[in-house]
Every structure is written in structure tokens, then in C-alpha cells.
Design a protein around this motif. Sequence first.
Motif, PDB file in Angstrom:
ATOM      1  N   CYS A 129      64.927  66.654  73.861  1.00 17.34           N
ATOM      2  CA  CYS A 129      64.290  67.929  74.622  1.00 17.34           C
ATOM      3  C   CYS A 129      62.782  67.671  74.764  1.00 17.34           C
ATOM      4  O   CYS A 129      62.335  67.983  75.786  1.00 17.34           O
ATOM      5  N   GLY A 130      62.010  67.338  73.819  1.00 15.22           N
ATOM      6  CA  GLY A 130      60.769  67.126  74.027  1.00 15.22           C
ATOM      7  C   GLY A 130      60.348  65.906  74.939  1.00 15.22           C
ATOM      8  O   GLY A 130      59.286  65.876  75.565  1.00 15.22           O
ATOM      9  N   THR A 131      60.934  64.841  74.623  1.00 15.68           N
ATOM     10  CA  THR A 131      60.668  63.781  75.454  1.00 15.68           C
ATOM     11  C   THR A 131      61.009  63.682  76.731  1.00 15.68           C
ATOM     12  O   THR A 131      60.223  63.395  77.960  1.00 15.68           O
ATOM     13  N   CYS A 132      62.144  64.693  77.218  1.00  5.73           N
ATOM     14  CA  CYS A 132      62.501  65.086  78.680  1.00  5.73           C
ATOM     15  C   CYS A 132      61.174  65.601  79.305  1.00  5.73           C
ATOM     16  O   CYS A 132      61.048  65.254  80.644  1.00  5.73           O
ATOM     17  N   SER A 133      60.387  66.431  78.848  1.00  2.85           N
ATOM     18  CA  SER A 133      59.383  66.979  79.358  1.00  2.85           C
ATOM     19  C   SER A 133      58.136  66.094  79.562  1.00  2.85           C
ATOM     20  O   SER A 133      57.083  66.380  80.018  1.00  2.85           O
ATOM     21  N   LEU A 134      58.067  64.841  78.968  1.00  6.53           N
ATOM     22  CA  LEU A 134      57.143  64.175  79.281  1.00  6.53           C
ATOM     23  C   LEU A 134      57.372  63.015  80.098  1.00  6.53           C
ATOM     24  O   LEU A 134      57.762  61.748  79.783  1.00  6.53           O
ATOM     25  N   SER A 135      57.462  63.310  81.188  1.00 12.45           N
ATOM     26  CA  SER A 135      57.874  62.476  82.304  1.00 12.45           C
ATOM     27  C   SER A 135      56.733  61.432  82.713  1.00 12.45           C
ATOM     28  O   SER A 135      57.032  60.199  83.338  1.00 12.45           O
ATOM     29  N   ASP A 136      55.659  61.621  82.323  1.00  5.19           N
ATOM     30  CA  ASP A 136      54.536  60.970  82.495  1.00  5.19           C
ATOM     31  C   ASP A 136      54.443  59.670  81.390  1.00  5.19           C
ATOM     32  O   ASP A 136      54.227  60.110  80.171  1.00  5.19           O
ATOM     33  N   PRO A 137      54.677  58.590  81.702  1.00  4.68           N
ATOM     34  CA  PRO A 137      54.673  57.478  80.418  1.00  4.68           C
ATOM     35  C   PRO A 137      53.212  57.714  79.613  1.00  4.68           C
ATOM     36  O   PRO A 137      53.363  57.454  78.346  1.00  4.68           O
ATOM     37  N   SER A 138      52.182  57.918  80.362  1.00  5.07           N
ATOM     38  CA  SER A 138      50.756  57.977  79.624  1.00  5.07           C
ATOM     39  C   SER A 138      51.025  59.049  78.839  1.00  5.07           C
ATOM     40  O   SER A 138      50.226  58.951  77.760  1.00  5.07           O
ATOM     41  N   SER A 139      51.463  60.184  79.078  1.00  2.99           N
ATOM     42  CA  SER A 139      51.499  61.262  78.211  1.00  2.99           C
ATOM     43  C   SER A 139      52.200  60.759  76.710  1.00  2.99           C
ATOM     44  O   SER A 139      51.778  61.153  75.638  1.00  2.99           O
ATOM     45  N   LEU A 140      53.456  60.213  76.909  1.00  2.00           N
ATOM     46  CA  LEU A 140      54.169  59.556  75.791  1.00  2.00           C
ATOM     47  C   LEU A 140      53.413  58.969  74.935  1.00  2.00           C
ATOM     48  O   LEU A 140      53.538  58.994  73.784  1.00  2.00           O
ATOM     49  N   GLY A 141      52.767  57.917  75.726  1.00  2.00           N
ATOM     50  CA  GLY A 141      51.968  56.881  74.874  1.00  2.00           C
ATOM     51  C   GLY A 141      50.804  57.482  74.129  1.00  2.00           C
ATOM     52  O   GLY A 141      50.571  57.118  73.071  1.00  2.00           O
ATOM     53  N   ARG A 142      50.206  58.448  74.832  1.00  2.00           N
ATOM     54  CA  ARG A 142      49.059  58.946  74.446  1.00  2.00           C
ATOM     55  C   ARG A 142      49.353  60.105  72.982  1.00  2.00           C
ATOM     56  O   ARG A 142      48.633  60.178  72.043  1.00  2.00           O
ATOM     57  N   LEU A 143      50.338  60.686  73.389  1.00  2.00           N
ATOM     58  CA  LEU A 143      51.152  61.619  72.227  1.00  2.00           C
ATOM     59  C   LEU A 143      51.534  60.806  70.817  1.00  2.00           C
ATOM     60  O   LEU A 143      50.975  61.093  69.732  1.00  2.00           O
ATOM     61  N   GLY A 144      52.080  59.582  71.101  1.00  2.00           N
ATOM     62  CA  GLY A 144      52.549  58.661  70.083  1.00  2.00           C
ATOM     63  C   GLY A 144      51.392  58.141  69.375  1.00  2.00           C
ATOM     64  O   GLY A 144      51.310  58.135  68.004  1.00  2.00           O
ATOM     65  N   GLY A 145      50.399  57.593  70.306  1.00  2.00           N
ATOM     66  CA  GLY A 145      49.242  57.004  69.548  1.00  2.00           C
ATOM     67  C   GLY A 145      48.354  58.197  68.728  1.00  2.00           C
ATOM     68  O   GLY A 145      48.021  57.668  67.491  1.00  2.00           O
ATOM     69  N   LYS A 146      48.313  59.068  69.065  1.00  2.00           N
ATOM     70  CA  LYS A 146      47.510  60.226  68.557  1.00  2.00           C
ATOM     71  C   LYS A 146      48.052  60.339  67.262  1.00  2.00           C
ATOM     72  O   LYS A 146      47.389  60.456  65.982  1.00  2.00           O
TER      73      LYS A 146
END
Length: 434
Positions: A72-89
Motif C-alpha cells: 500500500c505504501g509503495t503504491c502511492s510512491l509512483s515517482d521512483p525518486s520518492s522511493l529512493g529518497r525515502l529509502g535512503g533517508k
Amino acid sequence: MLTQSKKLGLTSKILIGMAFGFLIGFALRTAFPESQWVTDYLTNGLFHVIGAIFVSALKMLVVPLVLVSLVCGTCSLSDPSSLGRLGGKTIAFYLTTTAIAISLAIFAAVMIHPGNASLASENMEFAAKTAPSLSQVLIDMVPTNPIKAMTEGKMLQIIIFAVVFGFAISHLGERGKRVAALFEDLNEVIMKVVTLVMQLAPYGVFALIAKLALTVDASAFKSVLMYFLVVLGALIVHGLVVYPTLLKLLSGLNPIIFLKKLRDVQLFAFSTASSNATLPVTVETAEHRMGVSNKIASFTLPLGATINMDGTAIMQGVATVFIAQVFGIDLTLTDYLTVILTATLASIGTAGVPGVGLIMLAMVLNQVGLPVEGIALIIGVDRLLDMVRTAVNVTGDSVVTLIVAKSEGEFDSETFHNPEAGKLKGNLTDQVQS
């Protein structure tokens, strides 16, 4: 009487369960020290069964909760940069707090010097399982069979699969939205089950603490009392000073409000000594009591339960110095740096289940050439410390989650500052009546 019982919140009920469990267990141990009946029918019978059922009920929810909430959480992160930024942080914060934790532990152990060479014995034995290498941990992150990973509860593999699956759903347009809606509904169902299971907490905690009071050998504390106190002190400082300070500096949020709202989670973690078993409670608290969006909580908390083991790192730091002191081995600055790096990276591969920290400690000891047999000295008190360090671990998970949520604009300040937000008091009764 019924009206008064309704006023008791979940935290109060859990504390009452813990107190009664300790008192009854201690009383039985004092009155019947050699009773086989107490051992067979209470310690390994009634208390063991109730406690095991409670922990199993929590663990039952872990895999579906992690999978569904993370999709559910990843579904809302359609922008790859958002996922990368979130994971990196998230990973950067987790590894930083772990490095701080073990540095604090080593400093405390070196300054206080808890080890005593007279404790060493030629007969000390500890059969440690082989700890996985860092390269193997990285390889094992990617599942060859996602279904097998779920049945075996391999959290890193489940997280990787859920992220990839959710990311794929977010890029399927209209069809992806239908699948995402299904997972959102499943997530609501699972959170409802979490609420129901949490009502059993006071009884499960009572049984777990009663069994603990009946089984912990008091004589084990005498020889390693100083070690116990150093680890406990470092855990308390990290949990009640370092974390609140980081929360205030990096998010501006009130640490007192945070700690008050986290009491249920800490009590669950203390009782079960398992970050994974506590995960359903941690997620529910973060979302409904602290105002963190599902998008953030469903990503950072499962990841934290898997790789954020600050409490375990503190134990490993103190234990390494303690064992070196017991065997009269001087550690160099390079050795200390090696311990910090190894324990920080080892936390990534440490499962959130009771007792696994001792296995990872064997790997840390091997890295600096210390005898693994020294672990036998601390086994007697490790269960109690395991309970405390698990409470520290989930506190760290929640702090990082709040910091990341605030930085990403996925945080509801009104919920966080509302003392009544998300309270379970009376919820079940109200649901039944409706």
C-alpha cells in the motif's frame, strides 16, 4: 465496577498484568522452590501456553501486515525518486543511530570497566551458530521464492518483494488502481485484527512475566551484575536521552508527548522481546496515535524491525569489552572501530526475534579475535536485557519514522498533539455495541 474497568486504558491493564505476573511468579518460586508440580503445570504448562499463544497471535500478523502495508505504501510512491529518497533517508538514519548506540556502549564499558578476570573459567562453553557474512546477508535480501520467504518469515526478502510488487502496481494505470484498492481494503482488515489481538495483551503479558519470574536464576546476576547495570544504563540513556534529543533537533516535535504515546509499544516490546512480534502495535500507534501517514509508516517500520537493532548493538558493544576484560585481552583503537563497524552492519542481518543478538555477538567477537566461550558468562541475564533492548529498538524505529514523515510532509500535527487520538480504551466495547 464495570464503569471503573472501562476507564482503564490498555497501558494500565498491561502494567497491572506485568505486576501481577511478577508477584505471582515470585510468590510461587518462594513458596514452592523445588515443586515439580509448579514446574510442570504452571511454568511449562499454563503460563507457557498462554504466553506462547499471545506471542504467536502477534507473530501471526507480522507477515500479512508487512506485505500488505508495504505494498500500500509503495503504491502511492509512483515517482521512483520518492522511493529512493525515502529509502535512503530511512536507512541512513537507522545506521547512524546504531553507530551512535554502539559507540556509547563501548565508551561506557571502557570507562566503568565491568569485567573481572577472576570470572574466566576453562569450562565455559557456548555453542554459537555460524553468523552469516555481510555478503551473504546482501545476497539473501532478494527472494528466490517469495512464498517460501513468507512461510519462513524472512523479513528482508518480504520487504524487497513487497516494494517491487507495489512499485509495479503503481505503474499499471487503471488496472493497478483496482489492485491497490484491494490492498487498501486488506490493510484495514488487518489493522482491525491488530486491534482485537491487542485486547489480549494484559493476559499474555501476565503469563510471560510470571514464567520469567519463575525461571530466571537469581544467582546468575551476582557474577555479572556490573555488566548488567552498564548495558541497562546505556540502553536507558540511548532510549530516553539520545532518541528524544534527535527527535527534537531533527523534527522539532515534543519528546514528552512522543514517549507518552509510545508506552503501549514499549510495553509490548518489553514483554515479547521481539521487534517483529511488536510490529503490528508499532504500526497502529504510529499511524493513529502519532499522525504518521500509512505511506511512511508502512515503509519505515517494517524496515526498522529488520535492520534497526540499536539495543542489540549496545549489548554487543558492552559484551565485547566485558569479555575482553574478563580474559585479560587489551583491545586497540582499531579493534574498537572494527567492533563499531561490524556491529552496525550486523544489525542489518539481525532478525527481530528473542535471543538472536547472542548469535550476532559471536560474529562480532570473531572479528576482533575474542573467545566466543565468553558468551556463556552473560547468558543468564541476557533474557532480561533482551526485553529492555527490544523496547529501545522499537523506540528508535518510531523516532526515525516521525523524523522521516515530518521531512516528507506526511505527518498530521493535530493527531500527534491530541492526547486522545487513537486510544484503544473502550473501542472494542463500542464496536460490539454498534
